[in-house]
Scaffold this active site. Structure first.
Site, PDB file in Angstrom:
ATOM      1  N   ASP A  71       0.889  -1.145  -0.013  1.00  0.00           N
ATOM      2  CA  ASP A  71       0.118   0.117   0.053  1.00  0.00           C
ATOM      3  C   ASP A  71       0.759   1.082   0.055  1.00  0.00           C
ATOM      4  O   ASP A  71       1.846   1.111   0.489  1.00  0.00           O
ATOM      5  CB  ASP A  71      -0.885  -0.065   1.191  1.00  0.00           C
ATOM      6  CG  ASP A  71      -1.761  -1.106   1.091  1.00  0.00           C
ATOM      7  OD1 ASP A  71      -2.149  -1.823   0.069  1.00  0.00           O
ATOM      8  OD2 ASP A  71      -2.202  -1.664   2.329  1.00  0.00           O
ATOM      9  N   THR A  72       0.385   2.353  -0.481  1.00  0.00           N
ATOM     10  CA  THR A  72       1.148   3.501  -0.549  1.00  0.00           C
ATOM     11  C   THR A  72       1.811   4.095   0.794  1.00  0.00           C
ATOM     12  O   THR A  72       2.875   4.153   0.810  1.00  0.00           O
ATOM     13  CB  THR A  72       0.132   4.782  -0.972  1.00  0.00           C
ATOM     14  OG1 THR A  72      -0.265   4.378  -2.251  1.00  0.00           O
ATOM     15  CG2 THR A  72       0.982   6.024  -1.196  1.00  0.00           C
TER      16      THR A  72
END
Length: 313
Positions: A140-141
């Protein structure tokens, strides 16, 4: 004996030990039908003793089979860009990167550029590697840590097979709200999409099987919160798996406001992919790679420590 070569095309050389049909020999080397189709129609070659042959060719002991994989086209929407990549390990087939929090793995509507995949394509272009970015693992970012990239669709296929067979190991370090007990537990809860959301996932009985092993290493506390320092091993790779499982447990990741944590305690979800281990897709030698805690998690932990869990594993 097997040699690895990537210039100008990704190339594998194999020595034949027993006679048989070329098609069967290639299947034993785990070259998929999809890859064979790409070789046939998009510029690759299959050679026996230096001469191009079709898959029905009868092989003899002592023959040399050479597979030249075709150049790969970069997907639309994945423009090569030039930016910094923190490389932990690299050879002719794989690339292991240490992704910082805040950078997306692949382009999306909210992050159309500046992603790891964009920078990998830029690196390949600059080095003359005729391939696109094959992201074997993603983060995930706002999750930091190790990402595995394959330099060829065949290598991606081999590593994905290892993941399906649970031979590709991933370990994460995380800070979860509250004191988790007992010090080791296994979470087996199916995960599916939350109704009305395209992003959020939840534990739901009609979801996909998911397993996360949780080992509590330490309990720490600061003025804002008490939290558990945990090591997590993934046995499946569902979207947001760790975040969802810890929320279900009642101990969401610190900073993970999407899954119910106080966003003011930490600037992101406190999650870091700290180690991976797998068999090299060609040499079968085990590759192990580690990444230390990033600065933000390290400083938060150092300022919060008060003690360790008894019987630490």
């Amino acid at each position: 004996m097997m040699k690895i070569k990537t210039n100008p095309l990704f190339q594998l050389d194999y020595d034949v030990v027993n006679k048989g049909v070329l098609r069967d020999f290639l299947a034993e080397k785990e070259i998929s039908k999809t890859t064979l189709t790409a070789i046939k129609y998009t510029g690759g070659q299959i050679l026996v003793n230096g001469h191009e042959q079709n898959v029905r060719y009868p092989l003899q002991a002592g023959d040399r089979v050479t597979v030249l994989f075709p150049p790969e086209k970069i997907s639309d929407g994945l423009a090569p860009e030039f930016g910094a990549l923190s490389i932990l390990y690299e050879d002719e087939t794989i690339l292991l990167l240490d992704k910082p929090a805040g950078q997306s793995t692949i382009p999306s509507r909210n992050h159309p550029s500046g992603t790891v995949a964009n920078y990998v394509c830029g690196k390949f272009m600059a080095e003359g590697v005729p391939s696109t970015a094959h992201m074997v693992t993603r983060l995930d970012t706002d999750t930091s840590g190790i990402i595995c990239v394959a330099k060829n669709r065949h290598i991606h296929h081999l590593l994905s097979k290892q993941m399906n067979e649970n031979l590709f190991k991933r370990q994460y370090t995380a800070f979860a709200e509250g004191a988790i007990t007992p010090s080791f537990l296994m979470i087996e809860q199916p995960i599916g999409r939350k109704e009305g959301s395209i992003i959020e996932r939840i534990v739901r009985q009609d979801g996909q099987y998911a397993r996360t092993d949780v080992c509590v290493e330490e309990i720490a506390e600061n003025e804002a919160t008490e939290f558990s320092v945990v090591k997590l091993a993934l046995h499946t790779g569902r979207t947001h798996q760790i975040r969802v499982h810890l929320q279900w447990l009642g101990h969401p990741l610190i900073g993970d406001d999407l899954y119910g944590a106080n966003e003011h305690v930490f600037a992101r979800q406190a999650l870091h992919c700290s180690a991976i281990s797998f068999l090299h897709p060609l040499t079968k030698r085990r590759i192990e790679c580690v990444s230390p805690l990033p600065v933000d998690m390290h400083l938060f932990l150092q300022s919060s420590r008060k003690g360790s869990v008894e019987g630490k594993v």
